[in-house]
Enzyme design. Sequence first.
Site, PDB file in Angstrom:
ATOM      1  CG  HIS A   1     -20.797 -48.791  95.066  1.00 42.83           C
ATOM      2  ND1 HIS A   1     -21.701 -48.008  95.757  1.00 42.83           N
ATOM      3  CD2 HIS A   1     -19.573 -48.307  95.373  1.00 42.83           C
ATOM      4  CE1 HIS A   1     -21.058 -47.100  96.457  1.00 42.83           C
ATOM      5  NE2 HIS A   1     -19.754 -47.254  96.239  1.00 42.83           N
TER       6      HIS A   1
ATOM      7  CD  GLU B   1     -13.374 -45.274  97.436  1.00 43.61           C
ATOM      8  OE1 GLU B   1     -12.221 -45.056  96.986  1.00 43.61           O
ATOM      9  OE2 GLU B   1     -14.397 -44.770  96.944  1.00 43.61           O
ATOM     10  NE  ARG B   2      -6.624 -42.158 100.299  1.00 44.35           N
ATOM     11  CZ  ARG B   2      -6.283 -40.887 100.240  1.00 44.35           C
ATOM     12  NH1 ARG B   2      -6.988 -40.042  99.493  1.00 44.35           N
ATOM     13  NH2 ARG B   2      -5.247 -40.433 100.916  1.00 44.35           N
TER      14      ARG B   2
ATOM     15  CD  GLN C   1     -29.163 -44.460  98.190  1.00 48.58           C
ATOM     16  OE1 GLN C   1     -30.092 -45.242  98.361  1.00 48.58           O
ATOM     17  NE2 GLN C   1     -29.310 -43.139  98.247  1.00 48.58           N
ATOM     18  CB  SER C   2     -23.482 -48.052  99.863  1.00 44.60           C
ATOM     19  OG  SER C   2     -22.962 -46.809 100.330  1.00 44.60           O
ATOM     20  CB  THR C   3     -26.254 -48.501 104.262  1.00 40.87           C
ATOM     21  OG1 THR C   3     -24.912 -48.990 104.444  1.00 40.87           O
ATOM     22  CG2 THR C   3     -27.187 -49.666 103.949  1.00 40.87           C
ATOM     23  CG  HIS C   4     -21.584 -45.832 105.258  1.00 42.42           C
ATOM     24  ND1 HIS C   4     -22.287 -46.803 105.928  1.00 42.42           N
ATOM     25  CD2 HIS C   4     -20.615 -45.421 106.116  1.00 42.42           C
ATOM     26  CE1 HIS C   4     -21.776 -46.986 107.125  1.00 42.42           C
ATOM     27  NE2 HIS C   4     -20.756 -46.157 107.270  1.00 42.42           N
TER      28      HIS C   4
ATOM     29  N   GLY D   1     -15.412 -46.011 102.566  1.00 40.28           N
ATOM     30  CA  GLY D   1     -14.044 -46.480 102.367  1.00 40.28           C
ATOM     31  C   GLY D   1     -13.991 -47.993 102.342  1.00 40.28           C
TER      32      GLY D   1
END
Length: 183
Positions: free
Chosen positions: A14, A85-86, A16-19, A27
């Site tokens: 994916h 995701e894990r 870039q995410s906010t996290h 996760g």
Amino acid sequence: MDTLTRKPFVFLRHGQSTHNQLQRIAGHLDVQLTDQGRQEAYHASQLLNQKVWPLVISSPLIRALETAQIASGRDPDHQDARLAERHWGELEDNPVPRAMHYRMTPPGGEPWEDFVTRTIAGLNDALTHDQIPLIVGHSGLIRVIRHLSNGEPSGPRTPNARPLLIQPVNQHQWDISLWHPNT
């Protein structure tokens, strides 16, 4: 040890995410893409759309699903929760540590062996098709491939929204390389 079907596929982590931006563990948290993440997915589409993908499979988490939609120019054919995701348990939403101990079971989280088993099951279903699928998911998938290939999940962080060709080299090893439109 679980066995992964010996067929090539293209993997796209994916955007870039906010996290990712905050350097926090997401996760199983369903976090959004940033504007940069959407731009990264669009850039990936410039490479990926050179080929018509007969099969697009995505993790159902919004950061992967939105990346799949932008990068492939359509909704995925299938969303597979086994490619999520894990689950990092109590570590989720905390800063990413300098060193991740992938084989340990995080408090309240998913054991490494269970994560490997479910990821391989999802990949094996995707690989039942004749054509090379595009699989959009998370960096944990690459850790599973590394684990299968050399027994060690550690390695450099998987770049966001960079198409990777994953292909078998021999009975046990896998090659992970940048995918190019003429591949």
